[in-house]
Design a protein around this motif. Structure first.
Motif, mmCIF file in Angstrom:
data_model
loop_
_atom_site.group_PDB
_atom_site.id
_atom_site.type_symbol
_atom_site.label_atom_id
_atom_site.label_comp_id
_atom_site.label_asym_id
_atom_site.label_seq_id
_atom_site.Cartn_x
_atom_site.Cartn_y
_atom_site.Cartn_z
ATOM 1 N N LEU A 25 0.826 -1.208 0.000
ATOM 2 C CA LEU A 25 0.000 0.000 0.000
ATOM 3 C C LEU A 25 0.863 1.261 0.000
ATOM 4 C CD1 LEU A 25 -2.774 -1.102 2.540
ATOM 5 C CD2 LEU A 25 -2.923 -1.014 0.038
ATOM 6 N N GLU A 26 2.030 1.157 0.628
ATOM 7 C CA GLU A 26 2.966 2.285 0.580
ATOM 8 C C GLU A 26 3.503 2.469 -0.841
ATOM 9 O OE1 GLU A 26 6.455 1.815 2.933
ATOM 10 O OE2 GLU A 26 7.246 3.802 2.423
ATOM 11 N N ASP A 27 3.841 1.361 -1.495
ATOM 12 C CA ASP A 27 4.338 1.439 -2.880
ATOM 13 C C ASP A 27 3.307 2.053 -3.814
ATOM 14 O OD1 ASP A 27 6.114 -1.772 -2.716
ATOM 15 O OD2 ASP A 27 6.722 0.272 -2.128
ATOM 16 N N LYS A 28 2.013 1.856 -3.508
ATOM 17 C CA LYS A 28 0.940 2.418 -4.324
ATOM 18 C C LYS A 28 0.663 3.888 -3.987
ATOM 19 C CE LYS A 28 -0.079 -1.157 -6.832
ATOM 20 N NZ LYS A 28 0.129 -1.125 -8.309
ATOM 21 N N GLY A 29 1.389 4.427 -3.001
ATOM 22 C CA GLY A 29 1.247 5.839 -2.667
ATOM 23 C C GLY A 29 0.073 6.159 -1.766
ATOM 24 N N LEU A 30 -0.567 5.139 -1.183
ATOM 25 C CA LEU A 30 -1.736 5.382 -0.346
ATOM 26 C C LEU A 30 -1.350 5.806 1.070
ATOM 27 C CD1 LEU A 30 -3.934 2.394 -1.543
ATOM 28 C CD2 LEU A 30 -4.108 4.786 -2.213
ATOM 29 N N ILE A 31 -0.177 5.431 1.508
ATOM 30 C CA ILE A 31 0.373 5.903 2.771
ATOM 31 C C ILE A 31 1.814 6.344 2.527
ATOM 32 C CG2 ILE A 31 -1.073 4.530 4.320
ATOM 33 C CD1 ILE A 31 1.244 2.519 4.483
ATOM 34 N N LYS A 32 2.264 7.287 3.317
ATOM 35 C CA LYS A 32 3.616 7.827 3.133
ATOM 36 C C LYS A 32 4.288 8.017 4.491
ATOM 37 C CE LYS A 32 2.226 10.219 -1.095
ATOM 38 N NZ LYS A 32 2.070 11.535 -1.786
ATOM 39 N N PRO A 33 4.675 6.905 5.141
ATOM 40 C CA PRO A 33 5.339 7.027 6.448
ATOM 41 C C PRO A 33 6.696 7.711 6.307
ATOM 42 C CG PRO A 33 5.509 4.785 5.615
ATOM 43 C CD PRO A 33 4.571 5.510 4.688
ATOM 44 N N GLU A 34 7.107 8.332 7.384
ATOM 45 C CA GLU A 34 8.428 8.949 7.391
ATOM 46 C C GLU A 34 9.500 7.866 7.399
ATOM 47 O OE1 GLU A 34 8.955 11.728 10.516
ATOM 48 O OE2 GLU A 34 7.204 12.943 9.983
ATOM 49 N N ARG A 35 10.709 8.271 7.035
ATOM 50 C CA ARG A 35 11.846 7.357 7.062
ATOM 51 C C ARG A 35 12.929 7.912 7.974
ATOM 52 N NH1 ARG A 35 12.067 2.353 3.929
ATOM 53 N NH2 ARG A 35 10.332 2.477 2.433
ATOM 54 N N THR A 36 13.533 7.034 8.779
ATOM 55 C CA THR A 36 14.653 7.455 9.605
ATOM 56 C C THR A 36 15.891 7.569 8.723
ATOM 57 O OG1 THR A 36 15.372 5.207 10.117
ATOM 58 C CG2 THR A 36 13.635 6.165 11.511
ATOM 59 N N PRO A 37 16.958 8.198 9.209
ATOM 60 C CA PRO A 37 18.198 8.261 8.420
ATOM 61 C C PRO A 37 18.692 6.884 7.990
ATOM 62 C CG PRO A 37 18.300 9.798 10.248
ATOM 63 C CD PRO A 37 17.058 8.991 10.445
ATOM 64 N N ALA A 38 18.367 5.875 8.796
ATOM 65 C CA ALA A 38 18.795 4.516 8.452
ATOM 66 C C ALA A 38 17.835 3.833 7.478
ATOM 67 C CB ALA A 38 18.917 3.679 9.724
ATOM 68 N N GLY A 39 16.721 4.505 7.147
ATOM 69 C CA GLY A 39 15.795 3.949 6.166
ATOM 70 C C GLY A 39 14.618 3.206 6.741
ATOM 71 N N TYR A 40 14.488 3.151 8.091
ATOM 72 C CA TYR A 40 13.358 2.456 8.702
ATOM 73 C C TYR A 40 12.095 3.327 8.639
ATOM 74 C CZ TYR A 40 16.902 -0.689 10.591
ATOM 75 O OH TYR A 40 17.924 -1.583 10.725
ATOM 76 N N ARG A 41 10.954 2.647 8.443
ATOM 77 C CA ARG A 41 9.681 3.364 8.398
ATOM 78 C C ARG A 41 9.247 3.768 9.797
ATOM 79 N NH1 ARG A 41 9.671 -0.817 4.909
ATOM 80 N NH2 ARG A 41 8.963 -0.493 2.755
ATOM 81 N N LYS A 42 8.696 4.995 9.896
ATOM 82 C CA LYS A 42 8.114 5.473 11.137
ATOM 83 C C LYS A 42 6.694 5.955 10.844
ATOM 84 C CE LYS A 42 11.139 4.803 14.360
ATOM 85 N NZ LYS A 42 10.828 3.941 15.516
ATOM 86 N N PHE A 43 5.708 5.298 11.464
ATOM 87 C CA PHE A 43 4.302 5.581 11.194
ATOM 88 C C PHE A 43 3.712 6.453 12.295
ATOM 89 C CE2 PHE A 43 5.330 1.723 8.996
ATOM 90 C CZ PHE A 43 4.586 1.735 7.825
ATOM 91 N N SER A 44 2.913 7.441 11.891
ATOM 92 C CA SER A 44 2.185 8.276 12.840
ATOM 93 C C SER A 44 0.793 7.695 13.046
ATOM 94 C CB SER A 44 2.071 9.710 12.320
ATOM 95 O OG SER A 44 1.245 9.743 11.168
ATOM 96 N N SER A 45 0.058 8.241 14.018
ATOM 97 C CA SER A 45 -1.323 7.788 14.224
ATOM 98 C C SER A 45 -2.184 8.102 13.002
ATOM 99 C CB SER A 45 -1.917 8.451 15.471
ATOM 100 O OG SER A 45 -1.874 9.859 15.361
#
Length: 232
Positions: A25-45
């Motif tokens: 779903l992220e690849d389809k652009g439906l959600i856009k979580p932030e990324r840490t400098p190391a590349g890990y996804r960080k999701f908000s509420s």
């Protein structure tokens, strides 16, 4: 939250959810979580709420991802998503004073609603030809620097369409625009001294005065038209 924590939050309502599904779903652009400098996804509420919306629309209404994406785009632009059986988003109700005339608050209110040209045509139920003529006569214009229209443009388009049923053409409505421009000029003359004040509250007082005067001028204009017509 990391992706595992998001998975735990969603699994109760959507047992079939998986990490690959979230990534898809992220690849389809439906959600856009932030990324840490190391590349890990960080999701908000908000990201989790967005995921819930996508998953619910898929599960309960069998909507394709393209349509769900259009819903999310509408939400992002301040619109309400269309009812599932509908074809276009709906615009929040424009509030009026109890007597049916705009209140000072309605002049002070700003809207984040942004409508595409196609959405404006569908929601206002006007033809492309009518909208083009309204633009040519200066009655409607996109928001400055954008191609989107606001709720004021929607109200003008709807009103023009209703007046067209009585034989009014856009060229006739130019007289209303000219009268409105004159009223705007009078308001600006009165408010100009307030805006030149040097204290911190000058701009706020000027804005309040504009809203009050605008509402009063519309009330006066409408009442004079009503009185004139009653004398016929």
């Amino acid at each position: 939250m990391n992706i595992g924590q998001v998975l735990e939050q969603l699994r109760g309502d959507f047992p079939g959810i998986t990490i690959p599904k979230i990534r898809f779903l992220e690849d389809k652009g439906l959600i856009k979580p932030e990324r840490t400098p190391a590349g890990y996804r960080k999701f908000s509420s908000d990201d989790v709420d967005r995921l819930r919306y996508v998953l619910r629309m898929q599960r309960d209404h069998y909507l394709p991802l393209k349509v769900i994406g259009e819903h999310l785009d509408a939400i992002d632009r301040g619109l309400e998503p269309p009812p599932i059986e509908g074809v276009v988003p709906t615009v929040p109700q424009v509030a009026l004073a109890a007597d049916g005339m705009p209140s000072p608050a309605s002049f002070a209110r700003t809207s984040d609603v942004r409508l595409s040209r196609m959405e404006l045509l569908k929601i206002a139920e006007v033809s492309d030809e009518l909208l083009t003529q309204l633009e040519q006569f200066g009655l409607i214009a996109p928001r400055t620097g954008t191609r989107h229209y606001d709720t004021d443009a929607l109200v003008v388009a709807q009103t023009a369409r209703e007046l067209a049923d009585f034989g009014f053409e856009p060229r006739h409505l130019r007289a209303f625009k000219t009268a409105a421009d004159r009223e705007v000029g009078l308001v600006e003359q009165v408010v100009a001294p307030l805006e030149r004040g040097r204290d911190a509250g000058a701009r706020g007082r000027a804005a309040d005065a504009v809203s009050e005067i605008a509402a009063l001028s519309v009330r006066l204009h409408a009442t004079l038209v009503k009185t004139g017509l009653q004398r016929r």
